[in-house]
Scaffold this active site. Structure first.
Site, PDB file in Angstrom:
ATOM      1  N   VAL A 106      -3.030 -21.823 -33.780  1.00 51.21           N
ATOM      2  CA  VAL A 106      -4.172 -20.964 -34.073  1.00 51.21           C
ATOM      3  C   VAL A 106      -5.696 -21.885 -33.533  1.00 51.21           C
ATOM      4  CG1 VAL A 106      -6.141 -19.929 -35.961  1.00 51.21           C
ATOM      5  CG2 VAL A 106      -3.398 -19.738 -35.916  1.00 51.21           C
ATOM      6  N   ASP A 125     -15.407 -21.269 -34.698  1.00 53.67           N
ATOM      7  CA  ASP A 125     -15.415 -20.543 -33.520  1.00 53.67           C
ATOM      8  C   ASP A 125     -16.590 -19.445 -33.078  1.00 53.67           C
ATOM      9  OD1 ASP A 125     -13.164 -21.896 -32.579  1.00 53.67           O
ATOM     10  OD2 ASP A 125     -11.785 -20.099 -32.268  1.00 53.67           O
ATOM     11  N   ASN A 134     -11.740 -26.564 -30.432  1.00 55.93           N
ATOM     12  CA  ASN A 134     -10.038 -26.379 -30.597  1.00 55.93           C
ATOM     13  C   ASN A 134      -9.515 -27.725 -30.278  1.00 55.93           C
ATOM     14  OD1 ASN A 134     -10.748 -23.965 -31.267  1.00 55.93           O
ATOM     15  ND2 ASN A 134      -9.871 -23.150 -29.641  1.00 55.93           N
ATOM     16  N   GLU A 182      -9.035 -17.443 -28.562  1.00 58.90           N
ATOM     17  CA  GLU A 182      -9.324 -16.066 -28.921  1.00 58.90           C
ATOM     18  C   GLU A 182     -10.394 -15.268 -28.603  1.00 58.90           C
ATOM     19  OE1 GLU A 182      -7.140 -13.208 -30.216  1.00 58.90           O
ATOM     20  OE2 GLU A 182      -5.611 -14.530 -29.813  1.00 58.90           O
ATOM     21  N   ASP A 230     -32.031   0.186   2.757  1.00 62.02           N
ATOM     22  CA  ASP A 230     -32.179   1.392   2.000  1.00 62.02           C
ATOM     23  C   ASP A 230     -31.909   2.737   2.927  1.00 62.02           C
ATOM     24  OD1 ASP A 230     -34.087   1.124   3.675  1.00 62.02           O
ATOM     25  OD2 ASP A 230     -35.627   0.710   2.195  1.00 62.02           O
ATOM     26  N   ASP A 287     -34.049  -6.404   5.306  1.00 65.60           N
ATOM     27  CA  ASP A 287     -34.389  -5.608   6.350  1.00 65.60           C
ATOM     28  C   ASP A 287     -35.895  -6.012   6.374  1.00 65.60           C
ATOM     29  OD1 ASP A 287     -34.866  -4.524   4.139  1.00 65.60           O
ATOM     30  OD2 ASP A 287     -34.535  -2.353   4.877  1.00 65.60           O
ATOM     31  N   ASN A 322     -11.727 -22.475 -38.105  1.00 63.69           N
ATOM     32  CA  ASN A 322     -11.614 -21.603 -36.787  1.00 63.69           C
ATOM     33  C   ASN A 322     -12.539 -20.330 -36.876  1.00 63.69           C
ATOM     34  OD1 ASN A 322     -10.677 -22.270 -34.331  1.00 63.69           O
ATOM     35  ND2 ASN A 322      -8.742 -22.815 -35.575  1.00 63.69           N
TER      36      ASN A 322
HETATM   37  P1  ATP Z   1     -36.666  -2.597   9.939  1.00 63.62           P
HETATM   38  O1  ATP Z   1     -35.932  -4.156   9.721  1.00 63.62           O
HETATM   39  O2  ATP Z   1     -38.121  -2.992  10.417  1.00 63.62           O
HETATM   40  O3  ATP Z   1     -36.438  -1.878   8.858  1.00 63.62           O
HETATM   41  P2  ATP Z   1     -34.676  -1.409  11.442  1.00 63.62           P
HETATM   42  O4  ATP Z   1     -33.459  -2.371  11.514  1.00 63.62           O
HETATM   43  O5  ATP Z   1     -34.662  -0.063  10.474  1.00 63.62           O
HETATM   44  O6  ATP Z   1     -36.259  -1.882  11.169  1.00 63.62           O
HETATM   45  P3  ATP Z   1     -34.286   0.488  13.359  1.00 63.62           P
HETATM   46  O7  ATP Z   1     -34.762   1.549  12.471  1.00 63.62           O
HETATM   47  O8  ATP Z   1     -32.899   0.506  13.877  1.00 63.62           O
HETATM   48  O9  ATP Z   1     -34.835  -0.802  12.823  1.00 63.62           O
HETATM   49  O10 ATP Z   1     -35.159   0.584  14.748  1.00 63.62           O
HETATM   50  C1  ATP Z   1     -35.158  -0.153  15.957  1.00 63.62           C
HETATM   51  C2  ATP Z   1     -35.866   0.252  17.042  1.00 63.62           C
HETATM   52  O11 ATP Z   1     -35.844   1.419  17.212  1.00 63.62           O
HETATM   53  C3  ATP Z   1     -37.341  -0.049  16.137  1.00 63.62           C
HETATM   54  O12 ATP Z   1     -37.913  -1.198  16.464  1.00 63.62           O
HETATM   55  C4  ATP Z   1     -38.300   1.025  17.131  1.00 63.62           C
HETATM   56  O13 ATP Z   1     -38.396   0.492  18.318  1.00 63.62           O
HETATM   57  C5  ATP Z   1     -37.206   2.119  17.321  1.00 63.62           C
HETATM   58  N1  ATP Z   1     -37.301   3.104  16.479  1.00 63.62           N
HETATM   59  C6  ATP Z   1     -37.171   3.218  15.159  1.00 63.62           C
HETATM   60  N2  ATP Z   1     -37.445   4.410  14.599  1.00 63.62           N
HETATM   61  C7  ATP Z   1     -37.538   5.182  15.715  1.00 63.62           C
HETATM   62  C8  ATP Z   1     -37.856   6.663  15.492  1.00 63.62           C
HETATM   63  N3  ATP Z   1     -37.752   7.582  14.679  1.00 63.62           N
HETATM   64  N4  ATP Z   1     -37.858   7.060  17.026  1.00 63.62           N
HETATM   65  C9  ATP Z   1     -37.704   6.294  18.156  1.00 63.62           C
HETATM   66  N5  ATP Z   1     -37.539   5.053  17.896  1.00 63.62           N
HETATM   67  C10 ATP Z   1     -37.643   4.422  16.839  1.00 63.62           C
END
Ligand code: ATP
Length: 875
Positions: free
Chosen positions: A267, A710, A678, A272, A613, A314, A706
């Site tokens: 024990v 414990d 223990n 435990e 996102d 991002d 214990n």
């Molecule tokens: P961040 O890190 O700033 O969020 P991201 O990784 O989301 O950027 P993307 O959305 O892949 O970047 O866009 C890459 C590139 O494509 C941008 O830098 C821009 O030049 C172009 N781009 C983004 N959105 C559009 C759109 N709706 N229409 C046309 N070109 C776009």
């Protein structure tokens, strides 16, 4: 369809929806069944400990020692009650946390848009969806615009499929499906409204998941490791108990004493409480994080958070505010500045300090027309932009130049859209026009669009875009980007047919640059991460100059730092992986490359938290050790994440990492504490039994200790607020277990010192004070009890101050020490308890031995700390 579901285009009214909810039940797949109280109780009774104790009860009764039998029986009851209470509490808090993470849906009820938990959807509800949403019931589409859906969960098909409203007569199977949205799929583009036709287990997904077995709550890696540890220790116990029994038999001790001693030792060693106290600490941590706006999807997240060493983030929306506004344009190599004169609406376009006129103004209108037409956003009558902020900014700029988006779209109706593709970084729309052919409007990343253009417009004529001019345009782009502006190129073309390729033979119209101010709190967050040994790395699809400038402005890199630029979508070479591992800014990354960047860090042993996102981020969020989504992110991203930051603040990640570290430290603390207590019992009794000394604590006394030592102090240690320095230390290595070699050494050391003190106290009481046997054992029993209580204070962090630290500041610890002291005094002075335990009241001499001896562990702890510090200081 609306009539069949007894609803109208305005949706159900609230009372009707409530009534249907009661009738139809919750929109849930396989309702999650929390563990029943009975199941928890049964689990308590199934432990090794209970079996051992039951054996002792039987043996006591068989030998006619009724009082002892009853006492051990009581121990079983108390132990079960405590275990049951803790386990039931953990289950309850898990259930409460589960409620927090529920998915919401937007419904139309009596014309109004309402956010309701998806579990409350009923047949007949009108659900409103947009890109990034997860469909939470089966719906018949009643309205759709540019709708695309990812149905891979149901069909395994990874490409998004087009969906839309279909006429009734085309009710073939395919048409039926393309007019339906299914639960569990997600909207990748466009928007839709649909009427709910099936919920819960009646949905297509429900039909499939009927076949899937019930999902169980999985133990976290930590809980599994602790259980494993418990199992190993049980074997150790068995070995020691057998050895003690053998020595007992050889030296002719009474059989009952041998059995009881062996059981008491067993024990004493089985920890435990460990896994359940760990669960409680994790659940408490999860609740505490939820209060601070960080919602964890699973218990294990809390544990992983503490080991996080790299954050991949991002740019837009996380480091910046995602509030874009067009600041500047370049048309025919001329800088055109957007100025706000006393408020947004009176903004004007300036060139060389003068209001724009003539041909340049015409070209500006043509460029912004591409920005307005090649666009999925819209502006509400109240002047609010709905859609991607980048596209909203273009619409607003168009408005300032006098372009009416609605009128334009009417005059040049769109007949096809080539959606934005993060790999080509361009988007195009096709429009019918009065002249021959179709007008193509293009926007996208400057390098991509400039490469796709053959010509460029100038005030005089359209000219061929030769290498020299291309170079000039790329220079303009670099200059704008190096000021941290997000740059897009605008272009147009004419094609003969709607099925023609969109990006051929284009004419460059100009560049448009947008400002997106950095978020104010980010600089502090990055400093905090640096202090906590957590690396922050920006991974963006944007270009290097823009990314670097933003990184500089939030203190992520110093000026002059180079970014790692990946460029076109390709698999990373070994050299690039090396660069990726070092870089703080990784630019022009495609979604697929984000996964590779993540894998590169993971291969190097990093525990990676990834922020994202968008719909495209979901795979990386899933693959990361901790996927983190912002509360405003798409449902798809949130669903793929382990942690959702409800307040959208990056600083909450750091708070969560700090919490994770503290919880891990607390779990380590009570594991260390429980095991060293223990070990001390095992040491004292084992040594005495082996060398033939009288036992310093009797079996029932061990059981009592214990229960006392414990549970309460260990539970209290689980609630320490943590060292204030939790975020000033490097993260723990990902492969580090709860107890490392140094901890085992400490357990052995502390255990040995307490055991030696107890045996010493017994010897002093017997031979120096010449107390009778029962009083001497009472002295060693009290010494063990109080020594274990003072030992709690050895559990402060490795470099916490001696007096004011996280243990001494924890009121629970003081409460537990007080409670346990009273219980120990009762054991010595309350007649019935003293009779069962075989203790005697102590006199002043006895107490002076107990006092001196039980302070020893604390002194030893201080000494050990000094030695360790000197050694690590010297190293
Ligand atoms: P961040 O890190 O700033 O969020 P991201 O990784 O989301 O950027 P993307 O959305 O892949 O970047 O866009 C890459 C590139 O494509 C941008 O830098 C821009 O030049 C172009 N781009 C983004 N959105 C559009 C759109 N709706 N229409 C046309 N070109 C776009």
């Amino acid at each position: 369809m609306l009539a069949r579901c007894e609803t109208t285009r305005a949706g159900l009214d609230v009372a009707e929806a409530r009534e249907r909810h009661l009738r139809q039940g919750a929109n849930r797949l396989r309702a999650h069944k929390p563990r029943s109280l009975l199941a928890i109780l049964v689990a308590q009774l199934q432990s090794v400990l209970v079996v051992l104790l039951a054996l002792a009860v039987v043996a006591s009764f068989a030998l006619g020692r009724v009082l002892e039998g009853v006492a051990v029986g009581l121990v079983i009851v108390v132990d079960t009650v405590i275990g049951f209470a803790m386990e039931a509490r953990a289950t309850r808090s898990m259930e409460a946390l589960r409620q927090l993470g529920q998915v919401m849906a937007t419904v139309r009820r009596k014309g109004d848009h309402l956010r309701v938990p998806a579990s409350e959807l009923v047949v007949g509800d009108l659900v409103v969806l947009e890109a990034g949403d997860i469909v939470s019931a089966d719906l018949r589409i009643v309205e759709a615009s540019k709708l695309q859906v990812d149905e891979s969960l149901l069909t395994g098909e990874s490409l998004p499929v087009d969906k839309g409203v279909r006429e009734n007569h085309a009710e073939t199977l395919l048409a039926e499906r393309s007019a339906m949205l299914f639960s569990g799929t997600s909207v990748t583009r466009g928007a839709a409204e649909g009427v709910v036709v099936a919920i819960g287990m009646q949905t297509e997904l429900g039909q499939i998941s009927r076949l899937v077995a019930e999902v169980k709550d999985e133990a976290t890696p930590l809980e599994r490791r602790l259980e494993e540890l418990g199992r190993k220790l049980s074997w150790l116990t068995l070995a020691v108990a057998l050895a003690v029994a053998l020595v007992g038999v050889v030296s002719g001790r009474p059989p009952l004493l041998i059995l009881e001693t062996s059981i008491a030792l067993a024990v004493a060693t089985v920890p435990e409480g460990l896994p359940i106290v760990a669960t409680l600490a994790l659940a408490r941590g999860m609740a505490r994080m939820a209060r601070r706006n960080a919602l964890c999807a699973r218990l294990a997240v809390v544990e992983t958070l503490g080991a996080t060493s790299v954050i991949l983030t991002d740019k837009t929306g996380t480091l910046t505010q995602n509030r874009l506004a067009v600041e500047e344009l370049v048309i025919d190599h001329q800088r055109i500045v957007v100025e706000c004169l006393g408020g947004e609406s009176t903004a004007q376009f300036f060139h060389d300090g003068r209001a724009l006129r003539g041909q340049l103004q015409e070209l500006l209108g043509r460029a912004l027309r591409a920005g307005v037409l090649c666009n999925d956003a819209h502006v509400t009558p109240a002047g609010e932009g709905v859609g991607e902020p980048l596209e909203v900014a273009l619409l607003m700029a168009g408005g300032k130049a006098g372009l009416d988006a609605e009128a334009l779209k009417e005059r040049l109706p769109e007949i096809r859209e080539e959606a934005f593709d993060p790999e080509t970084r361009m988007m195009a729309t096709f429009h019918e026009q009065e002249d021959a052919g179709l007008l193509v409007q293009v926007k996208g990343a400057p390098e991509a669009v400039i490469a796709a253009c053959r010509r460029a417009v100038t005030r005089r004529a359209t000219v061929v875009l030769d290498e020299k001019r291309r170079g000039q345009w790329l220079d303009h782009n670099r200059q704008l980007a190096s000021r941290g502006l997000r740059v897009l190129a605008l272009a147009e073309g004419v094609v003969a047919d709607r099925d023609d390729a969109p990006y051929r033979d284009l004419t460059l119209l100009g560049l448009v640059a947008m400002a997106d101010p950095p978020r104010s709190e980010v600089r502090q967050v990055i400093d905090d991460c640096r202090a906590a040994g957590v690396r922050v790395v920006m991974v963006t699809g944007d270009q290097a100059q823009t990314a670097l400038r933003v990184a500089e402005s939030v203190g992520l890199v110093e000026s002059g730092t180079e970014a790692c630029v990946l460029g076109v979508d390709h698999e990373l070479s070994r050299q690039e992986q090396q660069e990726v591992a070092q870089a703080s800014v990784i630019a022009r990354t495609s979604p697929r490359q984000k996964l590779e960047v993540l894998a590169t860090h993971q291969r190097r042993g990093a525990v990676v938290a990834m922020l994202g996102d968008g719909v495209n981020d979901a795979p990386a969020l899933r693959r990361a050790n901790i996927g983190v989504a912002m509360g405003r992110g798409t449902q798809v991203a949130k669903e793929a994440s382990d942690l959702v930051l409800n307040d959208d603040r990056l600083s909450t990640v750091v708070v969560a990492i700090g919490e994770g570290r503290v919880i891990f430290e607390n779990i380590r603390k009570f594991a260390l504490y429980l095991l060293s207590c223990n070990a001390s019992e095992l040491g004292a009794v084992g040594v005495a039994a082996l060398i033939g000394l009288p036992l310093p604590v009797l079996p029932l006394q061990i059981l009592f200790l214990n229960l006392v030592t414990d549970v309460f102090p260990a539970l209290a240690l689980g609630a320490c607020e943590g060292q204030s320095r939790a975020l000033k230390l490097a993260p723990r290595p990902s492969d580090e277990g709860v107890l490392e070699r140094r901890h085992w050494l400490a357990i052995g050391g502390h255990g040995a010192v307490i055991a030696a003190t107890v045996l010493g106290a017994l010897l002093v009481a017997t031979y120096v004070l010449e107390l009778p046997a029962e009083s001497a054992v009472s002295v060693s029993f009290a010494t063990l009890g109080f020594a274990q209580l003072t030992h709690v204070f050895n559990m402060r962090g490795e470099d916490s101050p001696a007096i004011s630290n996280e243990v001494t500041r924890n009121l629970w610890v003081w409460g537990a020490v007080l409670l346990c002291s009273v219980l120990l005094l009762l054991a010595l002075y309350a007649p019935p308890l003293a009779a069962v335990l075989g203790t005697r009241a102590l006199d002043a001499r006895g107490w002076s031995v107990v006092g001196a001896a039980s302070a020893t562990p604390l002194l030893f702890g201080g000494l050990l700390r000094l030695l360790v510090r000197r050694r690590t200081g010297a190293a």
